[in-house]
Design an enzyme around this catalytic site. Structure first.
Site, PDB file in Angstrom:
ATOM      1  N   ASP A  30      58.981  16.179  62.045  1.00 51.03           N
ATOM      2  CA  ASP A  30      57.753  16.072  62.834  1.00 51.03           C
ATOM      3  C   ASP A  30      57.300  14.612  62.831  1.00 51.03           C
ATOM      4  OD1 ASP A  30      55.306  18.300  63.654  1.00 51.03           O
ATOM      5  OD2 ASP A  30      54.767  16.177  63.452  1.00 51.03           O
ATOM      6  N   ILE A  31      56.835  14.146  63.975  1.00 49.94           N
ATOM      7  CA  ILE A  31      56.439  12.735  64.108  1.00 49.94           C
ATOM      8  C   ILE A  31      55.171  12.416  63.307  1.00 49.94           C
ATOM      9  CG2 ILE A  31      54.951  12.884  66.170  1.00 49.94           C
ATOM     10  CD1 ILE A  31      56.623  10.548  67.328  1.00 49.94           C
ATOM     11  N   GLY A  92      46.426  26.942  68.720  1.00 50.36           N
ATOM     12  CA  GLY A  92      46.632  25.554  68.304  1.00 50.36           C
ATOM     13  C   GLY A  92      47.919  24.937  68.805  1.00 50.36           C
ATOM     14  N   GLN A  93      48.621  25.618  69.713  1.00 50.80           N
ATOM     15  CA  GLN A  93      49.888  25.053  70.209  1.00 50.80           C
ATOM     16  C   GLN A  93      49.605  23.862  71.112  1.00 50.80           C
ATOM     17  OE1 GLN A  93      52.456  27.861  72.229  1.00 50.80           O
ATOM     18  NE2 GLN A  93      54.205  26.449  72.192  1.00 50.80           N
ATOM     19  N   HIS A  99      58.546  26.406  68.611  1.00 53.79           N
ATOM     20  CA  HIS A  99      59.015  25.706  67.409  1.00 53.79           C
ATOM     21  C   HIS A  99      58.396  26.322  66.163  1.00 53.79           C
ATOM     22  CE1 HIS A  99      55.431  23.609  68.974  1.00 53.79           C
ATOM     23  NE2 HIS A  99      55.117  23.385  67.717  1.00 53.79           N
ATOM     24  N   HIS A 101      57.318  25.293  62.349  1.00 52.42           N
ATOM     25  CA  HIS A 101      57.095  24.215  61.376  1.00 52.42           C
ATOM     26  C   HIS A 101      57.591  24.687  60.016  1.00 52.42           C
ATOM     27  CE1 HIS A 101      53.995  21.819  63.698  1.00 52.42           C
ATOM     28  NE2 HIS A 101      53.894  22.979  64.335  1.00 52.42           N
TER      29      HIS A 101
HETATM   30  P1  5GP Z   1      52.006  22.448  67.662  1.00 54.50           P
HETATM   31  O1  5GP Z   1      52.359  22.659  69.108  1.00 54.50           O
HETATM   32  O2  5GP Z   1      52.870  23.254  66.729  1.00 54.50           O
HETATM   33  O3  5GP Z   1      50.571  22.661  67.353  1.00 54.50           O
HETATM   34  O4  5GP Z   1      52.249  20.925  67.309  1.00 54.50           O
HETATM   35  C1  5GP Z   1      53.342  20.193  67.810  1.00 54.50           C
HETATM   36  C2  5GP Z   1      53.918  19.333  66.728  1.00 54.50           C
HETATM   37  O5  5GP Z   1      54.891  18.498  67.325  1.00 54.50           O
HETATM   38  C3  5GP Z   1      52.914  18.417  66.016  1.00 54.50           C
HETATM   39  O6  5GP Z   1      52.999  18.618  64.613  1.00 54.50           O
HETATM   40  C4  5GP Z   1      53.351  17.016  66.438  1.00 54.50           C
HETATM   41  O7  5GP Z   1      53.184  16.063  65.404  1.00 54.50           O
HETATM   42  C5  5GP Z   1      54.801  17.201  66.807  1.00 54.50           C
HETATM   43  N1  5GP Z   1      55.260  16.306  67.858  1.00 54.50           N
HETATM   44  C6  5GP Z   1      54.649  16.071  69.048  1.00 54.50           C
HETATM   45  N2  5GP Z   1      55.361  15.213  69.785  1.00 54.50           N
HETATM   46  C7  5GP Z   1      56.459  14.894  69.056  1.00 54.50           C
HETATM   47  C8  5GP Z   1      57.578  14.026  69.297  1.00 54.50           C
HETATM   48  O8  5GP Z   1      57.713  13.370  70.357  1.00 54.50           O
HETATM   49  N3  5GP Z   1      58.509  13.931  68.319  1.00 54.50           N
HETATM   50  C9  5GP Z   1      58.400  14.631  67.147  1.00 54.50           C
HETATM   51  N4  5GP Z   1      59.372  14.477  66.245  1.00 54.50           N
HETATM   52  N5  5GP Z   1      57.360  15.463  66.879  1.00 54.50           N
HETATM   53  C10 5GP Z   1      56.405  15.584  67.825  1.00 54.50           C
END
Ligand code: 5GP
Ligand code: ZN
Length: 113
Positions: A30-31, A92-93, A99, A101
């Protein structure tokens, strides 16, 4: 070109640090990690969210979870780890490509994502 950032990562159009890859799944860091280990497990084929999955995704979802447990074990997370799947805006997506985590390496419960 896809507008989905995770599809673009799968296509190699955006960089990522891959932890694991096979024909069907990709795992990368995760970034914005909330713990020493914070991976995202994604299917290479675009699926918007868990709410968009049907019976045809049953095996895929099982493989994603089992892979997370296997990689966690292989990376020394023997005391445990967290899994999270955010689904939809109210869940919260933020990135609308399914994906999981995998978070571990500390005992705090920093919110994910
Ligand atoms: P969620 O949709 O599960 O709430 O969050 C998306 C997750 O993707 C976040 O934890 C965010 O840090 C990660 N994320 C968003 N954009 C990128 C990216 O371009 N590269 C990576 N490696 N992670 C990302
Ligand atoms: Zn996608």
């Amino acid at each position: 070109m896809s507008e989905c950032i995770f599809c673009r990562i799968v296509a190699g159009e955006l960089p990522s640090h891959a932890v694991y890859e096979d024909d069907e799944l990709l795992v990368f860091n995760d970034i914005h990690p909330v713990a020493p280990i914070h991976w995202l497990i994604i299917p290479k084929a675009h699926v918007e969210s868990l709410a968009h999955c049907g019976p045809e995704h049953e095996a895929l979802l099982g493989r994603m979870l089992l892979l997370g447990a296997r990689l966690a074990r292989e990376h020394g997370l023997t005391d445990g780890f967290r899994t999270a799947i955010h689904t939809g805006r109210a869940g919260g997506q933020v990135v609308f490509h399914l994906h999981v985590h995998i978070v571990g390496g500390n005992e705090s419960k920093t919110p994910i994502g």
